[in-house]
Scaffold this active site. Structure first.
Site, PDB file in Angstrom:
ATOM      1  CD  GLU A  70      -2.890   0.959   2.438  1.00 25.19           C
ATOM      2  OE1 GLU A  70      -3.644   1.918   2.683  1.00 25.19           O
ATOM      3  OE2 GLU A  70      -2.875  -0.092   3.118  1.00 25.19           O
ATOM      4  N   GLY A  71       1.863   1.280   0.855  1.00 29.11           N
ATOM      5  CA  GLY A  71       2.720   2.452   0.937  1.00 29.11           C
ATOM      6  C   GLY A  71       3.586   2.639  -0.289  1.00 29.11           C
TER       7      GLY A  71
END
EC number: 3.6.1.42
Length: 522
Positions: free
Chosen positions: A220-221
């Site tokens: 996600e990051g």
């Protein structure tokens, strides 16, 4: 004699003109030519996934539109020359589409991307975006209801993708922290029902394997970092450029990703925080970490849990008696405001209902103290330096250039833009805004009356004092960003939504993990 002189002059003139023409011709042939772009823009992820890289950078103008965003023809002009551009007569695929659904903790969002694949790397042509509430996790045990809640978003996807392209347009659903915190049993049932609904009722081929899944916080990051830096033109542009750090604040978790630089005799400590990335012919060593339980909604719950625990210790609340509604004062509410019916989750089987009310006088500093406290800065730091909860993080002051951008988005944007902060502001200005909001209605009129919609936002949502203090604590106390440091925020860049979705959609342009549907479901 006179005639011979004329002839000599005429020959001299012809010779001079010829020399001049040759000189001009030589200078023309020596002019610099437009160079071709790199041929192999790829992202190498740790598990070997090959991701088509970004096209030449989209223009850097930032456009803050409404929730529904459509970006038109931002990059097509960048790849029309050089060996990277396929001739239209040779290319038979034309445009490809990808449907990505972000199943977040507070709502679900659809992104429909259109790419021109007659260029190498593919060119992002268009994005259609829409969101709805609530998120999948709010359906708890109603897996069928959760799956059907995506229908309005899928209708938008059906409208955005041409009919003859739908059976070869992959769809993926990626859930984040909210669904993760439901537990394996409930979340697995919801995801299975979502996949079934997509496969049976829609024409889009569902990506195999993790096509409908809970996304790892690491992915996600990093995908958010790829999206932001691609749209800013920092990566995929040929030469290696300084990159921006990204801070994404969701409802259930928050991510930090940046590219630290070290002296020649130092390097990043190995560990789960270290992410090696190849993109556009360049290598990047990123620091990344996803702090589960420190999204905005979870931050609220943690702060309110502190207040409930104090009330339990003092006898104001009877531990375990969750059937009744309690009344408590909160320093994180402005004077004269209330937050009624708040659910404070101590554990899965201990959830209290509380009516919070603001104190008689502003108590912003006490709220900030609680926000700092939940970060556990005193936790043991096995590998210094650490951010919070004992998590190692290279110092942003010492390893990230002051001239490089810090981008904060998602809830950072949602809590600052309605109250009039510009797209670039210092952390000190964010702290001042938190103090002003916590001071209450007596000062709101003089400060926010000229900002359209701000007073109504503050009136209908009493938790802004808490939210802003939590954000300041997270950035300053947690990540150790100096108060004087400039931050940038945006919802979109060149009309493309920030977040992880674009970065996660790039692999789906290759059909290694999906195939076109033979029978179409319309």
């Amino acid at each position: 004699m006179h005639i011979n002189s004329v002839v000599r002059n005429y020959r001299f003139l012809i010779g001079a003109l010829t020399a001049l023409m040759l000189l001009l011709l030589l200078r023309s042939s020596a002019s610099p030519q437009v160079g071709s772009l790199a041929n192999s823009n790829k992202v190498d992820t740790p598990d070997g996934l090959k991701v088509p890289g970004a096209s030449s950078p989209i223009s850097q103008n930032i456009n803050e539109d409404s929730q529904k965003q459509t970006a038109k023809d931002h990059t097509s002009q960048n790849l029309e020359s050089g060996s990277n551009s396929l001739s239209k007569s040779q290319c038979t695929e034309g445009h490809k589409y990808v449907v990505m659904i972000d199943a977040g903790s507070t709502g679900s969002r659809v992104h429909v991307y259109e790419f021109d694949v007659c260029t190498q790397p593919p060119t992002l042509i268009n994005e259609t975006f829409e969101m709805l509430k609530p998120g999948l996790s709010s359906f708890d045990i109603d897996a069928v209801g959760a799956a059907k809640s995506l229908d309005p978003l899928l209708k938008i996807a059906m409208d955005a993708v041409p009919k003859d392209k739908r059976n070869c347009t992959p769809v993926a659903v990626k859930a984040t922290a909210g669904l993760r915190m439901l537990g394996d049993e409930k979340s697995s049932k919801i995801l299975a029902q979502v996949r079934k609904h997509l496969e049976q009722d829609y024409p889009f081929p569902v990506v195999d394997g993790d096509g409908v899944s809970i996304m790892d916080g690491e992915e996600e990051g990093v995908y958010a970092w790829v999206t932001a830096n691609y749209l800013l033109g920092n990566i995929g542009a040929g030469s290696k450029l300084p990159t921006a750090a990204v801070f994404d604040l969701g409802g259930g978790s928050t991510q930090i990703v940046f590219e630290p630089s070290f002296p020649p005799n130092e390097k990043m400590v190995d560990g789960e925080h270290k992410y090696e990335l190849s993109f556009g012919g360049h290598d990047y060593t990123l620091y990344q970490f996803s702090h589960l339980g420190y999204g905005l909604m979870q931050g609220r719950n943690k702060i309110n849990t502190e207040l409930v625990n104090v009330a339990i210790s003092s006898g104001t609340i009877t531990k375990g008696q969750t059937a009744r509604t309690y009344e408590l004062s909160s320093p994180c509410l402005p004077p004269g405001t209330t937050a009624e019916g708040e659910k404070v989750k101590i554990s899965d089987d201990e959830i209290y209902t509380v009516n919070f009310k603001g104190p008689k006088v502003p108590a912003g500093p006490q709220c900030r103290y609680l926000a700092d406290k939940i970060l556990n800065k005193d936790a043991k730091c096995n590998t210094p330096p650490c951010s919070f909860n004992g998590i190692h993080q290279p110092s942003l002051v010492h390893t990230f250039k002051e001239t490089s951008d810090l981008y904060v988005f998602s809830y950072f944007y949602d809590r600052t833009q309605p109250l009039g902060l510009p797209l670039s502001f210092t952390l000190q200005e964010l702290q001042d805004l938190a103090r002003t909001v916590c001071n209450g209605e007596e000062v709101w009129e003089s400060v926010f009356s000229g900002i359209e919609g701000s007073l109504s936002e503050l009136s209908k949502e009493p938790q802004w004092c808490l939210d802003l203090n939590f954000q300041v604590s997270l950035l300053h106390t947690g990540y150790d960003i100096p108060l004087q440091r400039e931050l940038r925020t945006a919802k979109t860049i060149a009309n493309n939504e920030l977040g992880w979705c674009l970065g996660a959609s790039l692999p789906l342009l290759e059909s290694a993990n999906w195939s076109c549907k033979v029978s179409k479901v319309e």
